[in-house]
Design an enzyme around this catalytic site. Structure first.
Site, short mmCIF file in Angstrom:
data_model
loop_
_atom_site.label_atom_id
_atom_site.label_comp_id
_atom_site.label_asym_id
_atom_site.label_seq_id
_atom_site.Cartn_x
_atom_site.Cartn_y
_atom_site.Cartn_z
N GLY B 3 0.84 -1.11 -0.14
CA GLY B 3 0.04 -0.08 0.13
C GLY B 3 0.67 1.07 0.07
N THR B 6 -1.97 8.14 1.74
CA THR B 6 -1.33 9.07 2.57
C THR B 6 -0.56 8.68 3.52
OG1 THR B 6 -3.81 9.75 2.57
CG2 THR B 6 -2.45 11.11 3.77
N LYS B 95 -6.43 -1.30 11.63
CA LYS B 95 -7.11 -1.25 12.89
C LYS B 95 -8.07 -2.58 12.77
CE LYS B 95 -8.18 2.66 11.23
NZ LYS B 95 -7.67 3.84 11.12
N GLU B 180 -14.64 11.27 4.93
CA GLU B 180 -14.12 10.49 3.80
C GLU B 180 -15.57 10.32 2.94
OE1 GLU B 180 -11.83 7.41 3.50
OE2 GLU B 180 -11.03 7.54 5.57
N ASP B 191 -14.90 2.53 13.32
CA ASP B 191 -13.27 2.91 13.44
C ASP B 191 -13.01 2.67 14.95
OD1 ASP B 191 -10.70 4.09 12.29
OD2 ASP B 191 -11.40 5.32 13.90
N LYS B 195 -10.61 0.44 17.51
CA LYS B 195 -9.40 0.73 18.18
C LYS B 195 -9.81 0.45 19.70
CE LYS B 195 -8.51 4.57 15.02
NZ LYS B 195 -8.96 5.98 14.65
#
Lengths: 422, 422
Positions: B3, B6, B95, B180, B191, B195
C-alpha cells in the site's frame, strides 16, 4: 533490590500482589531474593530473610536483575556499574545518577550486553522515556517542554491562589508533606535539571549531563511576579525545556530549567499539585502531551515494574533494550545564546519620556518589544513590557541597564515568557 | 511495503529523509525494496523500480520486514499471515484487521518468532499501545477512555459551535476533507470500535474483537442533544470506553463506543478537531493521559517508523517484541449489564404530578435519580433528569416506559453521561 524507601516498599508490595500476572506477562516468574537497606529494623513489611545491609554482596550474588531505588550518586554508581559489568540487568529510578553518569552506566551495560532501564527516573508513572526512546525512534524530536517537579509545582500553585510569599508557602508545603525536610534539590531546580538532562539526551541522541542544563529554581519568585503574571492572564510554572536549535543549518541543543510565565489557557497552566505533564514536538508526529502523577511510591513503582517486566522478558527471550544513543553528538548551546522572551514589570516615574528612555535601551540591545502596558498611579507609574524573542544575553543586559535608569524606581518583576500569547 | 496511500507516501518520505538517523538508531540500515500498489501510475514520488502490483510476490521475496498500510481485511490478512509464518516481521497500521484477527496474526508470528507491531493502528501518532503493552506491564489497568476518531470529533465539535444538524455538518466536513466520501466507518463508530477492541485486548490481557464492542455512532445526535448538554455545562463526545468490571469478585471486561455527555471542564471536552486523547487508569500509576494527532499521513507514519526501528533492532540484536497476551481471558460483559448513567430530557405537560409519575417509573426500575430540573413554558414544561449509575438495561427500559406516559409529549434527548459532575 537496593534501597527500600517509599518507592521500594511499593515495588515489594506489587511484586507480591501481582506475582501471577507478572509471571504470565513475562513468561517466567520473578523472585525477589534480597533487599539491601541501611537500617534493617525499619522494614517490617519485608520478609526478614530477604533483608541485608550488604548491598555489594547482594549485587555480586547470583541475581539476574538489580532494581535500584536508593537515589543519589554513591553508592548507587559503584553498585550499578558492578552489576552491569557482570551482565546483570539494571532497573533504576535514579535521576541524579543518570543525569551525571549515563555514559558510564551505558558503557558498562554495553560491555556485557546487559539492559539498563530507567523509566521511573523521569515523571514517575508517566510512560515518557519509552515513548521517546522507542515509539518516536523513527521521528525527529524538536522540543520537549514540561512540568517535571511536583514540589515546586505545588508551591507555585499555592502562591498563585493565596498570594502568599515563597518562604511562607514552602513552610506550609513542608508541613503538609509536599516538600522534603531539605527541599534544595526541588526548589533550586536540581531535580528538574537532572530530568531535563535525561530527556534531552534521549530526545536529541546527544550526551547531556546535569552540568549542561541552565538552571534557575523558584526561590526568587515573588508575589509581585505572580501578580504581574495574573494581570497578563498568565501563571508561573517551573518548566524544563529541551530544544533543538538550528542556526543557519548548524544544530545545537539547549536545555534549561527556570520559572516562566505561561498563558492560563495553556494546557500546562492547569497542571496542579503533584501532577507532571510533558509536551513533545516532533517533525512527523506533531504535538504530543503526556500527563500523570510525577512522583509518589505507587506511581513510581508502576514504572519500575514495567521496566522489570521488560528486562525479565529480554533475559528469557534473548533480546536487549535500547543502549545509549548519542550518535548525533550535538553541541550544547549556552543559555546566553538561546532565544527567549522576557516580561519586565517596572515602577517608573510618572512623567513624559520614560517609556521612550526605556524603549531606547531595548532598541540598543536589538530587542524588539511585543507589548507595552503603562499605568499611572499617585507619584509613580507602572510599565509592563513583553518582548519578542531575542538572545537571553541581550535580554539580561537590557534589564540590567534599565534597572540603572534614573526614571526607573524599581524592577518589580522579570520573568521569561513561554507558550503562545493569551 | 504494502500500500502507498496518505500514510505510505509519508513512510517513504521519512525513510528517505531520515535514512542516516534511522541507520544510527537501528545499528544497521533499512532498505526499502518494494512497494506494492494497485495503480502504479499514481505514485510518481516512489522510485519506479520499487513499484509492483504483485503484493504476494513482494511478501514472498527476500525481505525481513513487511510494512502494511493497505487497510481493510483482505488481502491484508492473507499477506500478513503469510509474511509472519515465514518469519518476516510485520508493522501495520490496520486497525480493522487487528480488531478482528489479532489472535490469528499473533499465532502466525508466534509460530516463527516474528514480530507483530501495530502502534499506528490506534490514535495515530500518540504512543499508546507501547506504553500499555510495555510501560504498564507491571501494573493493573482498570479503565481506558478516550476520543479515538477524529472525523466524529470534528463533526460533534462543529455541531456544538454552530448548532447545526448532523447531516448538514457531515456535508461540510466532507467538503473540507474531514470526512471520507463514504463516512460509514467513522460516523457509525466502526473505526472507534476497532480501536477500542485493540485497546481492551492489551489493557486487560484478554481477546476482545470488534464484535465484542457495543457500538453506537453519532448519526442520531441531534441539535436538541447538543443544546441539552450545553444547558447542563456539558458537551457531547464520541467515547471509546474499556472497563474492567468487578462484580462480587468476578471480573469481566466491558467495551463500548457511544456518544456521551461530559462536563465542559473535563480534559476530554477541550480535545478538538483531529486530535485524539486517551485516559488510562491503573492501580499503581493512577490516572494518565495521552494526547496528540490521531490521524493524518505524517503522524501515522511516525508511529509506523517507530515500530520499524523496533522490529529492525530486534532482528539485529536477536530479541522479540511482546506477543499476544491473552492469559487473563476475562469474559465480555454485554452493555445491558454495564452500569452507566443517563441524561433524559423530556417535554411534558405543565401540570402537577408529572414529575411524580415520571419519578415513579425510575423507582420501579431501581434507577436512582441524581438531579432534576423542571421548567414551565406556555402549554408544556421541560423536565431534565440525570440518573445515578444503574445497569444500562434498566435505564433503557425506564426511558421506553417514560416515552409512553400520557403526560410526556416528547423525549427530547437521551444520552449517556460520563466524567465527574460539572
Amino acid at each position: 533490590m537496593l534501597g527500600c524507601g517509599t518507592v521500594g516498599a511499593q515495588v515489594v508490595r506489587l511484586l507480591t500482589e501481582q506475582a501471577d500476572d507478572l509471571t504470565a506477562r513475562i513468561g517466567g516468574s520473578v523472585e525477589l531474593v534480597g533487599v539491601a537497606v541501611r537500617r534493617p529494623h525499619r522494614h517490617p513489611d519485608v520478609p526478614a530473610h530477604l533483608i541485608t545491609t550488604d548491598a555489594a554482596a547482594l549485587v555480586e550474588s547470583d541475581v539476574d536483575v538489580v532494581v535500584e531505588v536508593i537515589g543519589g550518586i554513591e553508592p548507587a554508581r559503584t553498585l550499578l556499574t558492578t552489576a552491569l559489568r557482570a551482565g546483570k540487568s539494571v532497573v533504576t529510578a535514579n535521576k541524579a545518577l543518570l543525569a551525571e553518569h549515563a555514559a558510564e552506566l551505558f558503557a558498562a551495560a554495553g560491555s556485557s550486553g546487559a539492559d539498563l532501564y530507567f523509566e521511573a527516573a523521569v515523571a514517575g508513572a508517566i510512560p515518557l522515556l519509552r515513548p521517546l526512546r522507542e515509539s518516536l525512534a523513527g521521528d525527529r524530536i524538536n522540543r520537549v517542554m514540561g512540568i517535571v517537579n511536583g514540589t515546586t509545582n505545588y508551591i507555585l500553585s499555592a502562591m498563585d491562589s493565596s498570594g502568599a510569599g515563597y518562604a511562607e508557602t514552602l513552610d506550609e508545603a513542608s508541613r503538609l508533606g509536599y516538600a522534603e525536610a531539605d527541599p534544595t534539590a526541588d526548589v533550586d531546580g536540581y531535580d528538574a535539571a537532572s530530568k531535563a538532562a535525561i530527556l534531552a539526551s534521549i530526545a536529541f541522541h546527544t550526551r547531556v549531563t546535569a552540568a549542561d542544563v541552565y538552571r534557575e529554581g523558584i526561590t526568587s519568585v515573588t508575589p509581585a511576579d505572580i501578580a504581574a503574571a495574573r494581570t497578563l492572564g498568565r501563571t508561573i510554572k517551573l518548566l524544563a525545556i529541551c530544544e533543538r536549535v538550528d542556526t543557519d543549518g548548524v544544530e545545537s541543543v539547549a536545555v534549561r530549567v527556570h520559572p516562566a510565565m505561561i498563558p492560563r489557557s495553556h494546557p500546562l497552566a492547569g497542571v496542579g499539585g503533584a501532577f507532571n505533564a510533558v509536551f513533545v514536538e516532533a517533525d512527523a508526529a506533531g504535538s504530543l502531551m503526556f500527563y500523570g502523577q510525577g512522583a509518589g511510591g505507587a506511581p513510581t513503582a508502576s514504572a519500575v515494574l514495567g521496566d522489570l517486566v521488560a528486562v525479565s522478558r529480554n533475559r528469557l527471550v534473548g533480546g536487549r533494550g535500547p543502549g545509549e544513543s548519542a550518535y548525533a553528538a550535538l553541541p550544547i548551546r549556552p543559555i546566553s545564546q538561546v532565544d527567549t522572551r522576557y516580561h519586565v514589570s517596572l515602577d517608573v516615574a510618572d512623567r513624559a519620556g520614560v517609556l521612550s528612555s526605556v524603549a531606547s535601551v531595548f532598541a540598543e540591545h536589538d530587542v524588539s518589544i511585543a507589548a507595552v502596558r503603562q499605568r499611572g498611579r499617585a507619584n509613580d507609574a507602572s510599565l509592563v513590557i513583553v518582548t519578542h524573542s531575542a538572545p537571553d544575553r541581550a535580554l539580561r543586559s537590557t534589564v540590567d541597564k534599565i534597572a540603572g535608569l534614573p526614571a526607573v524606581h524599581d524592577v518589580v518583576s522579570v520573568m521569561r515568557v513561554e507558550g503562545e500569547e493569551p
